[in-house]
Design a protein around this motif. Sequence first.
Motif, PDB file in Angstrom:
ATOM      1  N   ALA A 144       0.828  -1.205   0.000  1.00 14.10           N
ATOM      2  CA  ALA A 144       0.000   0.000   0.000  1.00 14.10           C
ATOM      3  C   ALA A 144       0.864   1.257   0.000  1.00 14.10           C
ATOM      4  O   ALA A 144       0.584   2.234  -0.712  1.00 14.10           O
ATOM      5  N   ARG A 145       1.945   1.229   0.768  1.00 16.39           N
ATOM      6  CA  ARG A 145       2.848   2.378   0.839  1.00 16.39           C
ATOM      7  C   ARG A 145       3.537   2.630  -0.496  1.00 16.39           C
ATOM      8  O   ARG A 145       3.569   3.772  -0.983  1.00 16.39           O
ATOM      9  N   GLY A 148       1.040   3.770  -3.144  1.00 19.26           N
ATOM     10  CA  GLY A 148       0.316   4.999  -2.833  1.00 19.26           C
ATOM     11  C   GLY A 148      -1.174   4.795  -2.701  1.00 19.26           C
ATOM     12  O   GLY A 148      -1.967   5.664  -3.093  1.00 19.26           O
ATOM     13  N   CYS A 149      -1.566   3.671  -2.139  1.00 13.24           N
ATOM     14  CA  CYS A 149      -2.986   3.340  -2.025  1.00 13.24           C
ATOM     15  C   CYS A 149      -3.631   4.071  -0.850  1.00 13.24           C
ATOM     16  O   CYS A 149      -2.982   4.357   0.157  1.00 13.24           O
ATOM     17  N   GLU A 150      -4.898   4.325  -0.996  1.00 13.23           N
ATOM     18  CA  GLU A 150      -5.697   4.874   0.092  1.00 13.23           C
ATOM     19  C   GLU A 150      -6.075   3.738   1.039  1.00 13.23           C
ATOM     20  O   GLU A 150      -6.093   2.561   0.661  1.00 13.23           O
ATOM     21  N   GLN A 151      -6.362   4.101   2.284  1.00 12.01           N
ATOM     22  CA  GLN A 151      -6.796   3.095   3.251  1.00 12.01           C
ATOM     23  C   GLN A 151      -8.056   2.402   2.763  1.00 12.01           C
ATOM     24  O   GLN A 151      -9.008   3.050   2.328  1.00 12.01           O
ATOM     25  N   ASP A 153      -8.156   0.327   0.168  1.00 15.44           N
ATOM     26  CA  ASP A 153      -8.045  -0.098  -1.227  1.00 15.44           C
ATOM     27  C   ASP A 153      -7.844  -1.615  -1.314  1.00 15.44           C
ATOM     28  O   ASP A 153      -7.188  -2.221  -0.458  1.00 15.44           O
TER      29      ASP A 153
END
Length: 206
Positions: A144-145, A148-151, A153
């Motif tokens: 995720a980091r 660049g994913c949103e919480q 996703d």
Amino acid sequence: MPPPPGLRERKKYETHRALAVAAVELVAERGLDAVTVEDIAAAAGVSVRTFFNYFASKEDAVVIAFPDHLERTERAVERFLAQPAELSTMDALVAVMREEVADVGENPREWLARMTAIKKNPALFHRAVTMNAQQAEPLTAAIARRAGCEQGDLFPSLLLAVVGGAMSAALLRWRELDGKDTTVTELFDEAVASVAAGLPDPPRTR
């Protein structure tokens, strides 16, 4: 992975590995119920008290191959985040998982026995699933980091499931072949290539 530097650390590493290998070989040969902690300790040449300094149960001795298994996950996360920026998130994850697969190929007899033991004993299977779930959480967060994913996703969990599934399929096929005719790394590369191509139907052989 080589043993850690320092006499004390190296000794602890070697004792853990001796117990793990002994447990795997005994359980693969006899079955989990027919093996005791005393059997494992004797095969490794240590006392029962020493066994419990390293493992909480015989199940853990079979499943936990390395004493630094938690740190290994942390190092895998670090290597993943350090992959070149031009790589896709999937390619970065594949590169790291390929290293883990290669480690398995360095000790084929041990890992084939471990996978056989886990398949035949439900208690070991559930312990392995629990361990894998613990390792998945930091990897999912790292994906995720990097991406660049949103919480919330779906992508991080989906990517880990896809690449992890390719790894599991390669290991399963390798065990079915008893480690012969091909390497687990080659099978993993084949599985990943098939996934990357959209998982087309294989050529018909009949």
